[in-house]
Design a protein around this motif. Structure first.
Motif, mmCIF file in Angstrom:
data_model
loop_
_atom_site.group_PDB
_atom_site.id
_atom_site.type_symbol
_atom_site.label_atom_id
_atom_site.label_comp_id
_atom_site.label_asym_id
_atom_site.label_seq_id
_atom_site.Cartn_x
_atom_site.Cartn_y
_atom_site.Cartn_z
ATOM 1 N N TYR A 131 51.600 35.846 69.409
ATOM 2 C CA TYR A 131 51.277 35.641 68.001
ATOM 3 C C TYR A 131 49.803 35.898 67.745
ATOM 4 C CZ TYR A 131 49.279 31.097 69.340
ATOM 5 O OH TYR A 131 48.523 30.112 69.909
ATOM 6 N N LYS A 150 51.095 36.243 62.158
ATOM 7 C CA LYS A 150 52.107 37.172 62.666
ATOM 8 C C LYS A 150 52.662 36.682 64.001
ATOM 9 C CE LYS A 150 51.351 40.621 59.627
ATOM 10 N NZ LYS A 150 52.356 41.251 58.762
ATOM 11 N N VAL A 151 53.974 36.827 64.172
ATOM 12 C CA VAL A 151 54.634 36.540 65.443
ATOM 13 C C VAL A 151 55.347 37.809 65.887
ATOM 14 C CG1 VAL A 151 56.420 35.195 66.616
ATOM 15 C CG2 VAL A 151 54.955 34.093 64.919
ATOM 16 N N VAL A 195 49.826 30.771 62.617
ATOM 17 C CA VAL A 195 50.630 30.173 63.683
ATOM 18 C C VAL A 195 49.728 29.374 64.612
ATOM 19 C CG1 VAL A 195 52.213 30.652 65.587
ATOM 20 C CG2 VAL A 195 52.276 32.065 63.530
ATOM 21 N N PHE A 223 53.990 27.015 67.909
ATOM 22 C CA PHE A 223 54.715 28.234 68.253
ATOM 23 C C PHE A 223 55.319 28.154 69.650
ATOM 24 C CE2 PHE A 223 54.237 32.377 70.423
ATOM 25 C CZ PHE A 223 55.221 33.079 69.766
ATOM 26 N N ASN A 248 57.821 30.277 72.585
ATOM 27 C CA ASN A 248 56.903 31.240 73.181
ATOM 28 C C ASN A 248 57.239 31.464 74.651
ATOM 29 O OD1 ASN A 248 54.769 32.921 73.641
ATOM 30 N ND2 ASN A 248 53.268 31.283 73.839
#
Length: 200
Positions: free
Chosen positions: A10, A14-15, A81, A85, A89
């Protein structure tokens, strides 16, 4: 839950979700609590990504033709993020396709010369990935087989924590790049950095 079939990184809001060898079937992942998905799309496919949120899960429909190594989904989140997360992840380097870590190079702030640091692997290796301790847009990377001719890595759209190296063969990108030297260039302010190098 994370496994060797997928990974994620991330940056900002944005991921980037990496799905390895996505042959068929939908992908189901937990939501990032307190952070809504505004948009979801394929990063390395032209087709439209079909997805929806059902309760505490995000459901993604498999593409018609997945990318052989990894299909990448880009999520645009409502907020930046954070550590939350980690709920799904997983490092891309957990995938056996990346091989093993062959070297860790710690770089101290006083080791940068003219804002550059060169790493010599000692011999040519099939390098599959680079893991950086900092996700910093100021870092540029180039690689070389002989230390004379250099190729700049295209890092646009990449999270600099985890960088895949590929070679274009017969119309497709194949994981792995034969190199011996890695040159890092950091713009303006210097910083400590650790580089993990993976090879297979």
């Amino acid at each position: 839950m994370p496994n060797n079939e997928r990974g994620a990184t991330y940056k900002g809001n944005k991921v980037f979700i990496y799905v390895y060898n996505w042959k068929s079937g939908n992908l189901k992942l937990p939501i990032i609590k307190g952070n809504q998905v505004l948009k979801a799309s394929f990063l390395n496919l032209e087709e439209k990504l079909l997805w929806k949120q059902l309760g505490d899960s995000l459901n993604f429909v498999a593409p018609i033709k997945a990318v052989p190594i990894a299909t990448i989904i880009e999520l645009t989140m409502e907020k930046k993020v954070s550590a939350s997360f980690s709920a799904f992840n997983n490092s891309i380097f957990n995938d056996p396709a990346y091989g093993t870590k062959i070297k860790t190079e710690p770089i101290k702030i006083n080791e940068w010369k003219n804002n550059q640091k060169e790493i010599d692997l000692g011999k040519v290796e099939n390098v599959t990935g680079l893991g950086l301790s900092a996700n910093d847009d100021r870092i540029k990377i180039s690689v070389s087989v002989n230390g004379k001719e250099w190729q700049n890595l295209d890092l646009s759209g990449h999270n600099r924590n985890e960088i895949s190296l590929t070679t274009f063969i017969a119309g497709a990108h194949v994981l792995g790049c034969n190199i011996r030297y890695i040159r890092l260039h950091i713009l303006d302010r210097l910083a400590d950095l650790k580089v993990d190098i993976y090879s297979k």
